[in-house]
Design a protein around this motif. Structure first.
Motif, PDB file in Angstrom:
ATOM      1  N   GLY A   1      32.284 127.579  -7.488  1.00  0.00           N
ATOM      2  CA  GLY A   1      32.422 128.866  -6.836  1.00  0.00           C
ATOM      3  C   GLY A   1      31.103 129.289  -6.212  1.00  0.00           C
ATOM      4  O   GLY A   1      30.354 128.464  -5.700  1.00  0.00           O
ATOM      5  N   LEU A   2      30.801 130.571  -6.273  1.00  0.00           N
ATOM      6  CA  LEU A   2      29.567 131.092  -5.684  1.00  0.00           C
ATOM      7  C   LEU A   2      28.530 131.424  -6.754  1.00  0.00           C
ATOM      8  O   LEU A   2      27.733 132.345  -6.613  1.00  0.00           O
ATOM      9  N   ASP A   3      28.530 130.650  -7.816  1.00  0.00           N
ATOM     10  CA  ASP A   3      27.595 130.843  -8.925  1.00  0.00           C
ATOM     11  C   ASP A   3      26.208 130.352  -8.528  1.00  0.00           C
ATOM     12  O   ASP A   3      26.016 129.158  -8.263  1.00  0.00           O
ATOM     13  N   ARG A   4      25.228 131.245  -8.492  1.00  0.00           N
ATOM     14  CA  ARG A   4      23.851 130.885  -8.139  1.00  0.00           C
ATOM     15  C   ARG A   4      22.967 130.672  -9.368  1.00  0.00           C
ATOM     16  O   ARG A   4      21.752 130.485  -9.239  1.00  0.00           O
ATOM     17  N   THR A   5      23.551 130.696 -10.542  1.00  0.00           N
ATOM     18  CA  THR A   5      22.762 130.485 -11.753  1.00  0.00           C
ATOM     19  C   THR A   5      22.042 129.153 -11.695  1.00  0.00           C
ATOM     20  O   THR A   5      22.657 128.130 -11.375  1.00  0.00           O
ATOM     21  N   PRO A   6      20.743 129.104 -11.988  1.00  0.00           N
ATOM     22  CA  PRO A   6      20.029 127.826 -11.939  1.00  0.00           C
ATOM     23  C   PRO A   6      20.666 126.797 -12.867  1.00  0.00           C
ATOM     24  O   PRO A   6      20.954 127.090 -14.037  1.00  0.00           O
ATOM     25  N   SER A   7      20.887 125.612 -12.352  1.00  0.00           N
ATOM     26  CA  SER A   7      21.397 124.513 -13.161  1.00  0.00           C
ATOM     27  C   SER A   7      20.216 123.605 -13.495  1.00  0.00           C
ATOM     28  O   SER A   7      19.752 122.839 -12.641  1.00  0.00           O
ATOM     29  N   TYR A   8      19.720 123.712 -14.729  1.00  0.00           N
ATOM     30  CA  TYR A   8      18.561 122.911 -15.094  1.00  0.00           C
ATOM     31  C   TYR A   8      18.923 121.434 -15.196  1.00  0.00           C
ATOM     32  O   TYR A   8      18.066 120.566 -15.021  1.00  0.00           O
ATOM     33  N   GLU A   9      20.200 121.164 -15.421  1.00  0.00           N
ATOM     34  CA  GLU A   9      20.636 119.772 -15.391  1.00  0.00           C
ATOM     35  C   GLU A   9      20.495 119.216 -13.976  1.00  0.00           C
ATOM     36  O   GLU A   9      19.953 118.113 -13.777  1.00  0.00           O
TER      37      GLU A   9
END
Length: 399
Positions: free
Chosen positions: A287-295
């Motif tokens: 979706g439009l999730d801007r949460t940083p993906s550390y993976e």
């Protein structure tokens, strides 16, 4: 307040979206003699266009309509860059620096050989480079690679600059901070747009709203299954010119054509005129999730260093996140709406929008003018989603 009431000329064409695709549509429509207004709820290049690397690639595209669109766009980008004796191209950092696709294993190298052979009839130039000669192209590349292919036609621009320059060159009236709330439809045809700042009448409306294009199409009851596909890019501290070209691993080609919703990443490394190195590329549908993906960020850092070992000791200054407008059959939607006349779509280019923009704009302008386009428009027709299982995300994985 209408456009006429405000004292400005009533446009022939309203383009929704001030990104790269919208700018190209405005530019070529204006060249075809149309009066154009461009609308956007945010700034110029405020969406996907401002969050990309500016790639103009043919190296990652298999034979078919998208490669044809890319080849035509390459011609148009070169023509744009040459305007005013190259000053126009310099203004958006056009670099005809070529691309190097590399393989870590013999099996991947063999797959690259087969892939390059299929591209040759389309006019793609691909030169095989044995593993022991890769340092001639990239002195700091990892040793012991199986080999690669050199694509001299690949190029790069600074995407936000290119969008702004092309939009300015179009001469279009640009209305920012103006969200579209509806389309004016009468007698089965679009007559204009309703916005948060008033109604604008127009003969034609072009939907170049990126991952927001599905909502625009839905305003007239049309199906256009554009979804956002998130990607991250790492930006290093400024460095000397240690990466000469766009360099990516063979796995990137497979990622581009994949429909997997889960996280995918493959090494894509390139230098910039200002010094920082860009490291991509990841893909996932969240979706439009801007949460940083550390993976995702960790994978990109590790894969970049695997391709260029010196990067392991280089500081990452920042990262940025963007959303590619994804369509399930991996072809953009370019052409007339299936439900009402006067509405045209130019969207769904995923991560190739910068590279495909000029030919997209040229194609839209020809359709608006009722002229024969330079490329066949049928493969990109938006109506393919009207009665297709591709609309629910289960279409074929062709590109």
């Amino acid at each position: 307040m209408s456009a006429a009431a405000s004292g400005s000329p009533t446009p022939d064409v309203v383009v929704i979206g001030a990104g790269m695709i919208g700018a190209a549509c405005a530019y070529y429509a204006a060249r075809a003699g149309f009066v154009v207004t461009v609308l956007d709820s945010g700034p110029v290049a405020g969406g996907t266009s401002g969050a990309g690397e500016g790639n103009l690639l043919v190296s990652d595209k298999e034979p078919g309509p998208e490669l044809d669109l890319a080849m035509r766009s390459q011609e148009l980008w070169r023509a744009l860059a040459a305007e005013d004796d190259g000053a126009f191209g310099a203004s958006f950092e056009y670099e005809a620096k070529g691309g190097l696709v590399v393989a870590f294993t013999a099996a991947d190298f063999e797959a690259l050989q087969g892939f390059a052979a299929t591209q040759l009839p389309s006019g793609v130039v691909a030169e095989q480079v044995p593993g022991d000669r890769l340092t001639e192209y990239e002195p700091y590349i990892a040793p012991s690679l199986a080999g690669g292919f050199w694509y001299p036609q690949d190029a790069q621009v600074m995407p936000a600059l290119a969008t702004a320059r092309l939009l300015k060159a179009s001469g279009a009236r640009v209305r920012l901070g103006s969200a579209v709330t509806g389309l004016v439809v009468s007698g089965g045809a679009v007559r204009g747009v309703r916005t948060t700042s008033g109604e604008i009448p127009a003969r034609f409306v072009v939907n170049a709203a990126g991952f927001g294009a599905a909502a625009i199409a839905a305003m007239v009851g049309s199906t256009l299954p554009v979804q956002p596909r998130r990607g991250f890019v790492l930006v290093t501290e400024p460095l000397p010119a240690m990466v000469r070209h766009k360099v990516y691993s063979a796995a990137y080609v497979a990622d581009v054509s994949s429909s997997d919703a889960a996280l995918q990443s493959s090494a894509v490394v390139e230098g910039t005129p200002s010094g920082p190195v860009l490291i991509g590329a990841s893909r996932e549908r969240v979706g439009l999730d801007r949460t940083p993906s550390y993976e995702a960020l960790g994978r990109l850092a590790a894969q970049g260093a695997e391709l260029f070992p010196f990067l392991a000791d280089v500081k990452v200054q920042r990262y940025y996140c963007g959303f590619r407008p994804y369509l399930p059959d991996h072809l953009p939607a370019i052409g007339p709406d299936a439900t009402v006349s006067g509405l045209y779509h130019a969207c769904g280019h995923e991560g190739a929008g910068i590279g495909l923009a000029p030919a997209t704009g040229e194609l839209i302008a020809a359709l608006l003018a009722g002229e024969q386009p330079a490329l066949a428009a049928e493969p990109f027709h938006p109506a393919r989603f009207a009665h297709s299982d591709a609309a629910d995300g289960h279409g074929e994985d062709s590109q």
